[in-house]
Scaffold this motif. Structure first.
Motif, PDB file in Angstrom:
ATOM      1  N   PHE A 276       0.709  -1.309  -0.134  1.00 44.60           N
ATOM      2  CA  PHE A 276       0.062   0.052  -0.008  1.00 44.60           C
ATOM      3  C   PHE A 276       0.869   1.353   0.105  1.00 44.60           C
ATOM      4  O   PHE A 276       0.495   2.287  -0.697  1.00 44.60           O
ATOM      5  N   THR A 277       1.889   1.339   0.728  1.00 47.99           N
ATOM      6  CA  THR A 277       2.849   2.321   0.697  1.00 47.99           C
ATOM      7  C   THR A 277       4.273   1.693   0.527  1.00 47.99           C
ATOM      8  O   THR A 277       4.658   0.657   0.487  1.00 47.99           O
TER       9      THR A 277
ATOM     10  N   ARG B 181     -12.568   0.502   4.221  1.00 46.51           N
ATOM     11  CA  ARG B 181     -11.386   1.374   4.181  1.00 46.51           C
ATOM     12  C   ARG B 181     -10.046   0.976   4.077  1.00 46.51           C
ATOM     13  O   ARG B 181      -9.035   1.507   3.796  1.00 46.51           O
TER      14      ARG B 181
ATOM     15  N   THR C 217      -8.580  -0.282   1.141  1.00 41.54           N
ATOM     16  CA  THR C 217      -8.302   0.593   0.162  1.00 41.54           C
ATOM     17  C   THR C 217      -6.848   1.245   0.066  1.00 41.54           C
ATOM     18  O   THR C 217      -6.501   1.659   1.182  1.00 41.54           O
TER      19      THR C 217
ATOM     20  N   PRO D 179      -3.965   3.597  -0.048  1.00 40.14           N
ATOM     21  CA  PRO D 179      -3.972   5.056  -0.014  1.00 40.14           C
ATOM     22  C   PRO D 179      -3.415   5.882  -1.022  1.00 40.14           C
ATOM     23  O   PRO D 179      -3.017   5.356  -1.921  1.00 40.14           O
ATOM     24  N   THR D 180      -3.980   7.183  -1.085  1.00 41.47           N
ATOM     25  CA  THR D 180      -3.593   7.899  -2.242  1.00 41.47           C
ATOM     26  C   THR D 180      -2.499   9.033  -1.599  1.00 41.47           C
ATOM     27  O   THR D 180      -1.613   8.522  -1.428  1.00 41.47           O
TER      28      THR D 180
ATOM     29  N   GLN E  70      -7.216   7.983   2.620  1.00 43.07           N
ATOM     30  CA  GLN E  70      -7.391   6.385   2.410  1.00 43.07           C
ATOM     31  C   GLN E  70      -8.866   6.170   2.904  1.00 43.07           C
ATOM     32  O   GLN E  70      -9.417   6.395   3.691  1.00 43.07           O
TER      33      GLN E  70
ATOM     34  N   HIS F 248      -9.890  10.740  -3.396  1.00 45.67           N
ATOM     35  CA  HIS F 248      -8.701  11.643  -3.568  1.00 45.67           C
ATOM     36  C   HIS F 248      -8.926  13.126  -4.131  1.00 45.67           C
ATOM     37  O   HIS F 248      -8.622  14.014  -3.436  1.00 45.67           O
TER      38      HIS F 248
ATOM     39  N   ASN G 207      -1.369   3.761  -7.275  1.00 42.08           N
ATOM     40  CA  ASN G 207      -1.691   4.889  -6.452  1.00 42.08           C
ATOM     41  C   ASN G 207      -0.382   5.867  -6.793  1.00 42.08           C
ATOM     42  O   ASN G 207       0.295   6.121  -5.724  1.00 42.08           O
TER      43      ASN G 207
ATOM     44  N   TYR H 215       1.002   8.725  -4.212  1.00 39.25           N
ATOM     45  CA  TYR H 215       1.382   8.528  -2.934  1.00 39.25           C
ATOM     46  C   TYR H 215       2.956   8.648  -2.761  1.00 39.25           C
ATOM     47  O   TYR H 215       3.452   8.095  -3.932  1.00 39.25           O
TER      48      TYR H 215
END
Length: 394
Positions: A83-84, A236, A239, A241-242, A254, A258, A366, A369
Motif C-alpha cells: 500500500f505504501t 477502508r 483501500t 491510500p493515495t 485512504q 482523492h 496509486n 502517494y
C-alpha cells in the motif's frame, strides 16, 4: 472415528468453497484458456511483471494491479507491491480497492449516458438547457450533451469548489453558473465541470442518484461487487491510500476519494469518486469490448458502443466520454492499433482497449502517494502497453 473424519472432510470442503475470493468466482464468467491459446508468449508477457516491479523500485508508485484480457481470456491478473513504501505496509492483493479517479467518467457517467441514450431518454444533440436552467442563457444555451461528452462545451477544466463554496449545493450551483472560456464546439478543453454536469443530468433524467443508477444497471447485474462510490468504513482498510493532503484535509487520504471536488460534493460525482479493482473493471470492459453484451445478457446496443468509442472529429482524439489513441505520445504506447480507445485517471489508473485485437489492459496504481508531484508513471503506462503487444506471437 471414521464418521468424524468424513464429517471433517465435508466441513473442510465447505469452508474451502465458501472462502473462495470474488475474483476466483468471477473467473467463471470469462473463457478459460492459457495465454498461448489466444496468441501470447507467456515468457514475453512476463515482461509486464518486470516493468511494474522496476517501477515500484523506482518509486513511481507503491501499489499496482494489472489485468490483461484477450478474446475473453484473462491472460494476466496480478497485484504488485504494498500500500505504501513502508516494508510493514499491507501487501497489495487482487481484492485491494483503488481510487480510479477520472476512470469514473467512463465507467460510471458515460455508461449511464449510453444506457439513457439506448432507451431513448436523451439525444446527444439535446441542449443542456433542457435539463439545467442555468444553461439557457447566452452561448451556454448552445451546449449539447455531445459537447459535454467530447469536452468541447467551452467550460473550463475545473474550479476549486472546496475552496470557494460553503457547501455541496452551492458547489453544484457554482458549476452550473460557471462562465465559458471558449465557444461551444470550437475547441477541446478537458473539463471536470462538464462531467459533473453530465452526472446531474443522468440523475434528473433517470430520477435516481448517479451511484444508484449505475449499480442497478451495470455493477450489480455484472457482478461488480468491488466497484463503488463511498466505500463503507469496514472496507477502508482494504483501500489503497493515495496522497497525504497537507492543504485541506490535513491527513493521508485512504478510503475516501482523492479528488477534492468529488469529496466536497459528497463522494459521488460524474467526474470522480469510484473505487474498484482491475478485475472488477475487466467485467465491464469485456461487456463493452463485446459490443454491449456479457454472459448472455445485453446491456447496451452494439451501435451505441461503436458510436461512443469512435473519434468524433479530426480536431482532437476525443470520442464520447472515451478518448482514442493519439499518433504520438499516447499512454497506450506505440503498438496499440489506431482504433484503440481508453481513458486515464489522475491517481495513476488507465484502461486501454484495442478492438482490432479484441484485447484490453487495465492498470491501477496509486502514483499520487505520497504526493501528486510524482510523474514517473508517464514512462510506465506506455511501456506496459507496448510489452503486452510485443508478447503476442507474430
Amino acid at each position: 472415528m471414521k464418521a468424524l473424519s468424513c464429517l471433517l472432510l465435508v466441513v473442510s470442503a465447505f469452508v474451502a468453497t465458501s472462502c473462495r475470493t470474488s475474483n476466483e468466482i468471477a473467473y467463471k464468467k470469462f473463457r478459460s484458456g492459457s495465454p498461448e491459446s489466444v496468441g501470447f508468449d507467456s515468457k514475453k508477457l512476463s515482461r509486464v511483471d518486470s516493468i511494474i516491479t522496476e517501477a515500484i523500485r523506482d518509486s513511481a508508485f507503491p501499489a499496482a494491479q494489472v489485468c490483461v484480457v484477450k478474446e475473453g481470456v484473462v491472460v494476466l491478473n496480478k497485484a504488485f507491491g504494498r500500500f505504501t513504501y513502508d516494508a510493514h505496509s499491507p501487501a497489495t492483493s487482487l481484492e485491494s480497492l483503488f481510487d480510479i479517479a477520472s476512470l469514473t467518467k467512463v465507467v460510471a457517467t458515460t455508461s449511464a449516458v449510453m444506457k439513457l441514450y439506448d432507451g431513448g431518454k436523451i439525444s446527444l444533440d439535446d441542449k443542456v438547457g433542457k435539463f439545467i436552467p442555468q444553461f439557457t442563457q447566452g452561448k451556454k444555451s448552445e451546449i449539447t450533451l455531445r459537447h459535454l461528452l467530447a469536452h468541447t462545451s467551452g467550460l473550463p477544466p475545473f474550479r476549486q469548489l472546496w475552496k470557494i463554496c460553503p457547501d455541496a449545493k452551492y458547489g453544484i450551483d457554482t458549476v452550473f453558473a460557471t462562465n465559458l472560456v471558449a465557444n461551444p464546439g470550437d475547441t477541446t478543453i478537458y473539463s471536470d465541470l462538464g462531467f459533473i454536469t453530465l452526472g446531474k443530468i443522468v440523475e434528473k433524467v433517470s430520477g435516481m442518484p448517479l451511484d444508484a443508477y449505475v449499480v442497478k444497471n451495470f455493477f450489480e447485474p455484472l457482478g461488480m461487487k468491488q466497484t463503488m462510490f463511498r466505500p463503507p468504513k469496514e472496507s477502508r482498510s482494504e483501500t489503497v491510500p493515495t496522497e497525504y493532503d497537507s492543504v485541506w484535509r490535513k491527513r493521508l487520504v485512504q478510503g475516501t476519494v482523492h479528488d477534492e471536488n468529488a469529496e466536497f460534493l459528497g463522494g459521488v460525482s460524474g467526474h470522480a469518486g469510484l473505487f474498484s479493482t482491475a478485475f472488477d473493471l475487466a467485467t465491464l470492459i469485456e461487456m463493452i469490448t463485446n459490443g454491449g453484451e456479457y454472459n448472455g445478457k445485453r446491456y447496451l446496443r452494439s451501435e451505441t458502443v461503436a458510436l461512443f468509442t469512435k473519434k468524433q472529429s479530426q480536431k482532437s482524439t476525443r470520442a464520447l466520454g472515451w478518448d482514442t489513441k493519439s499518433l504520438k505520445g499516447s499512454m497506450a504506447g506505440n503498438l496499440f492499433s489506431e482504433r484503440s480507445f481508453g481513458h486515464s485517471g489522475f491517481t495513476g489508473t488507465t484502461i486501454w482497449v484495442d478492438p482490432q485485437r479484441n484485447l484490453f489492459v487495465i492498470l491501477l496504481t496509486n502514483r499520487v502517494y505520497p504526493t501528486r508531484a510524482n510523474g514517473k508513471i508517464s514512462r510506465v503506462r506506455p511501456a506496459v502497453h507496448d510489452a503486452v503487444i510485443e508478447a503476442l506471437v507474430k
